[in-house]
Design a protein around this motif. Structure first.
Motif, PDB file in Angstrom:
ATOM      1  N   ARG A 140     -29.366  11.523  28.884  1.00  0.00           N
ATOM      2  CA  ARG A 140     -30.737  10.859  28.279  1.00  0.00           C
ATOM      3  C   ARG A 140     -31.599  11.982  27.843  1.00  0.00           C
ATOM      4  O   ARG A 140     -31.860  12.900  28.505  1.00  0.00           O
ATOM      5  CB  ARG A 140     -31.120   9.777  29.339  1.00  0.00           C
ATOM      6  CG  ARG A 140     -32.291   9.282  28.897  1.00  0.00           C
ATOM      7  CD  ARG A 140     -32.980   8.520  30.208  1.00  0.00           C
ATOM      8  NE  ARG A 140     -34.261   7.893  29.891  1.00  0.00           N
ATOM      9  CZ  ARG A 140     -34.961   7.108  30.769  1.00  0.00           C
ATOM     10  NH1 ARG A 140     -34.757   7.416  32.169  1.00  0.00           N
ATOM     11  NH2 ARG A 140     -36.028   6.720  30.737  1.00  0.00           N
ATOM     12  N   HIS A 141     -32.158  11.671  26.461  1.00  0.00           N
ATOM     13  CA  HIS A 141     -33.098  12.398  26.136  1.00  0.00           C
ATOM     14  C   HIS A 141     -34.159  11.762  25.516  1.00  0.00           C
ATOM     15  O   HIS A 141     -34.141  10.550  25.317  1.00  0.00           O
ATOM     16  CB  HIS A 141     -32.192  13.439  24.974  1.00  0.00           C
ATOM     17  CG  HIS A 141     -31.212  14.341  25.465  1.00  0.00           C
ATOM     18  ND1 HIS A 141     -31.716  15.441  26.000  1.00  0.00           N
ATOM     19  CD2 HIS A 141     -30.174  14.453  25.087  1.00  0.00           C
ATOM     20  CE1 HIS A 141     -30.416  16.093  26.310  1.00  0.00           C
ATOM     21  NE2 HIS A 141     -29.686  15.390  25.667  1.00  0.00           N
ATOM     22  N   THR A 142     -35.265  12.314  25.142  1.00  0.00           N
ATOM     23  CA  THR A 142     -36.483  11.811  24.578  1.00  0.00           C
ATOM     24  C   THR A 142     -36.866  12.612  23.225  1.00  0.00           C
ATOM     25  O   THR A 142     -36.663  13.952  23.340  1.00  0.00           O
ATOM     26  CB  THR A 142     -37.648  11.636  25.129  1.00  0.00           C
ATOM     27  OG1 THR A 142     -38.431  12.856  25.467  1.00  0.00           O
ATOM     28  CG2 THR A 142     -37.416  10.927  26.635  1.00  0.00           C
TER      29      THR A 142
ATOM     30  N   CYS B  34     -38.367  17.313  24.394  1.00  0.00           N
ATOM     31  CA  CYS B  34     -37.494  16.263  25.148  1.00  0.00           C
ATOM     32  C   CYS B  34     -38.417  16.315  26.540  1.00  0.00           C
ATOM     33  O   CYS B  34     -38.366  17.276  27.093  1.00  0.00           O
ATOM     34  CB  CYS B  34     -36.097  16.597  25.506  1.00  0.00           C
ATOM     35  SG  CYS B  34     -35.561  15.431  26.469  1.00  0.00           S
TER      36      CYS B  34
ATOM     37  N   MET C 233     -35.739  21.923  24.938  1.00  0.00           N
ATOM     38  CA  MET C 233     -35.388  21.317  23.860  1.00  0.00           C
ATOM     39  C   MET C 233     -36.631  21.183  22.943  1.00  0.00           C
ATOM     40  O   MET C 233     -37.545  20.290  23.292  1.00  0.00           O
ATOM     41  CB  MET C 233     -34.738  20.072  24.091  1.00  0.00           C
ATOM     42  CG  MET C 233     -33.502  20.051  24.692  1.00  0.00           C
ATOM     43  SD  MET C 233     -32.872  18.306  25.013  1.00  0.00           S
ATOM     44  CE  MET C 233     -32.684  17.620  23.418  1.00  0.00           C
TER      45      MET C 233
HETATM   46 CU   LIG Z   1     -33.483  15.885  26.998  1.00  0.00          CU
END
Ligand SMILES: [Cu+2]
Length: 111
Positions: free
Chosen positions: A63-65, A97, A103
């Motif tokens: 899962r990432h943002t 992220c 990231m």
């Molecule tokens: Cu991430």
């Protein structure tokens, strides 16, 4: 400052205002894809303008943002998910992220 130079100054101000109005571009908004994979954002597209759309696609197993430092967007993506951001104003937007602070990416948005 005389009336003449005041008028010249306001004319220059108006011109610079028009130059930075999104409508002056006369182009349709474009959709650009940024793919997220292997704990990294894909490279940010060049030539972005106001009203263009970023489509974030999470191709990773995590899962990432995509979270803007200036708060203008915060897209939360489960593995396989995608989401969109409309670029509302010109400028530089750094993003990270929230789950993986290493990231990072940067959008440069022209008028
Ligand atoms: Cu991430």
């Amino acid at each position: 400052m005389g009336v003449r130079s005041l008028m010249a100054a306001s004319g220059a101000l108006m011109l610079s205002f028009l130059a930075f109005t999104p409508l002056s571009r006369g182009a349709e908004p474009q959709v650009y894809v940024i793919e997220i994979n292997k704990l990294a954002f894909g490279s940010a597209p060049a030539g972005l303008h106001v009203n263009d759309i970023i489509e974030w696609r999470n191709s990773d197993i995590f899962r990432h943002t995509a979270t803007a430092d200036d708060g203008s967007f915060d897209i939360d993506l489960l593995p396989g998910a995608k989401g969109q951001t409309v670029l509302k104003r010109p400028g530089v937007i750094d993003y990270t992220c929230r789950f993986h602070p290493g990231m990072k990416g940067r959008l440069v948005v022209g008028p």
